[in-house]
Write an enzyme that holds these catalytic residues in place. Structure first.
Site, PDB file in Angstrom:
ATOM      1  N   GLN A  96       3.419 -14.718  -0.547  1.00  0.00           N
ATOM      2  CA  GLN A  96       2.381 -14.067  -1.340  1.00  0.00           C
ATOM      3  C   GLN A  96       2.222 -14.720  -2.697  1.00  0.00           C
ATOM      4  O   GLN A  96       3.150 -15.308  -3.235  1.00  0.00           O
ATOM      5  CB  GLN A  96       2.652 -12.572  -1.487  1.00  0.00           C
ATOM      6  CG  GLN A  96       3.886 -12.229  -2.269  1.00  0.00           C
ATOM      7  CD  GLN A  96       4.212 -10.749  -2.200  1.00  0.00           C
ATOM      8  OE1 GLN A  96       4.113 -10.114  -1.153  1.00  0.00           O
ATOM      9  NE2 GLN A  96       4.601 -10.179  -3.323  1.00  0.00           N
ATOM     10  N   GLY A  97       0.999 -14.590  -3.207  1.00  0.00           N
ATOM     11  CA  GLY A  97       0.663 -15.076  -4.529  1.00  0.00           C
ATOM     12  C   GLY A  97      -0.210 -14.050  -5.216  1.00  0.00           C
ATOM     13  O   GLY A  97      -0.639 -13.068  -4.611  1.00  0.00           O
ATOM     14  N   TYR A  98      -0.512 -14.307  -6.498  1.00  0.00           N
ATOM     15  CA  TYR A  98      -1.271 -13.350  -7.295  1.00  0.00           C
ATOM     16  C   TYR A  98      -2.497 -14.001  -7.906  1.00  0.00           C
ATOM     17  O   TYR A  98      -2.394 -15.016  -8.588  1.00  0.00           O
ATOM     18  CB  TYR A  98      -0.377 -12.751  -8.395  1.00  0.00           C
ATOM     19  CG  TYR A  98       0.643 -11.824  -7.803  1.00  0.00           C
ATOM     20  CD1 TYR A  98       0.388 -10.463  -7.704  1.00  0.00           C
ATOM     21  CD2 TYR A  98       1.825 -12.309  -7.280  1.00  0.00           C
ATOM     22  CE1 TYR A  98       1.300  -9.614  -7.118  1.00  0.00           C
ATOM     23  CE2 TYR A  98       2.749 -11.469  -6.689  1.00  0.00           C
ATOM     24  CZ  TYR A  98       2.479 -10.119  -6.610  1.00  0.00           C
ATOM     25  OH  TYR A  98       3.372  -9.282  -6.020  1.00  0.00           O
ATOM     26  N   LEU A  99      -3.659 -13.396  -7.651  1.00  0.00           N
ATOM     27  CA  LEU A  99      -4.896 -13.806  -8.310  1.00  0.00           C
ATOM     28  C   LEU A  99      -4.927 -13.252  -9.726  1.00  0.00           C
ATOM     29  O   LEU A  99      -5.519 -13.848 -10.616  1.00  0.00           O
ATOM     30  CB  LEU A  99      -6.111 -13.329  -7.516  1.00  0.00           C
ATOM     31  CG  LEU A  99      -6.287 -13.980  -6.141  1.00  0.00           C
ATOM     32  CD1 LEU A  99      -7.332 -13.236  -5.320  1.00  0.00           C
ATOM     33  CD2 LEU A  99      -6.666 -15.442  -6.289  1.00  0.00           C
ATOM     34  N   GLU A 128      -2.304 -17.790  -9.168  1.00  0.00           N
ATOM     35  CA  GLU A 128      -1.530 -18.231 -10.313  1.00  0.00           C
ATOM     36  C   GLU A 128      -0.319 -19.025  -9.811  1.00  0.00           C
ATOM     37  O   GLU A 128       0.098 -18.851  -8.669  1.00  0.00           O
ATOM     38  CB  GLU A 128      -1.054 -17.006 -11.111  1.00  0.00           C
ATOM     39  CG  GLU A 128      -2.193 -16.185 -11.690  1.00  0.00           C
ATOM     40  CD  GLU A 128      -1.707 -14.892 -12.348  1.00  0.00           C
ATOM     41  OE1 GLU A 128      -0.477 -14.677 -12.450  1.00  0.00           O
ATOM     42  OE2 GLU A 128      -2.562 -14.097 -12.756  1.00  0.00           O
TER      43      GLU A 128
END
Length: 157
Positions: free
Chosen positions: A27-30, A82
């Site tokens: 997972q990643g974060y916008l 990010e």
């Protein structure tokens, strides 16, 4: 629109004999600001996008909205996230009337294992398995969005 209520704990013992399912999660974060996080997640062969609001004073509850999206879209959105990726294996462990999700982190967060239990209220009682360690609910260092910025391997004892 839903309210997520969960408590988080470090794992201090062997839970593996009770695992009923395991899946890799990337997972990643916008957006990773405290007031609203926007997460893109690949869980196994499925994609998801999730929006979370700011946590309550206790850290146990907050607004959460999640939608499954095509895997190809999740892969494309991860490219826009990010810097920093969370890579973990999520183990599902039934305990009494509840289900604990034990996250075994890899990559920059190698060595960290955390268990979460979702509840219907912040004061709901639940059975504590012997492998459950210190509670870290509300400690922002243990939020995935923070582990992306300051990975476990960089923490000082």
């Amino acid at each position: 629109m839903a309210l997520e209520i969960e408590r988080k704990f470090l794992v201090s013992g062997d839970f593996r004999q009770s695992v009923c399912e395991s899946v890799r999660v990337v997972q990643g974060y916008l957006s990773s600001v405290a007031e609203r996080t926007v997460r893109v997640r690949i869980m196994g062969d499925k994609g998801f996008i999730t929006v979370k609001g700011i946590s309550s004073a206790s850290g146990a509850s907050r607004f959460e909205w999640e939608q499954e999206i095509p895997l190809s879209e999740a892969e494309a959105l991860l490219e826009l996230c990010e810097p920093g990726v969370i890579d973990k294996v999520r183990h599902v462990v039934p305990v009494g009337d509840h289900v604990f999700e034990v996250d075994e982190f890899h990559g920059d967060n190698e060595g960290l294992m955390m268990a979460e239990v979702e509840l219907s209220s912040e004061d709901e009682m639940f059975m504590r398995p012997v492998w459950l360690g210190e509670e870290v609910t509300g400690d922002p260092r243990y939020y995935n969005s923070m582990l992306m910025k300051t990975p476990y391997k960089l923490w000082q004892d």
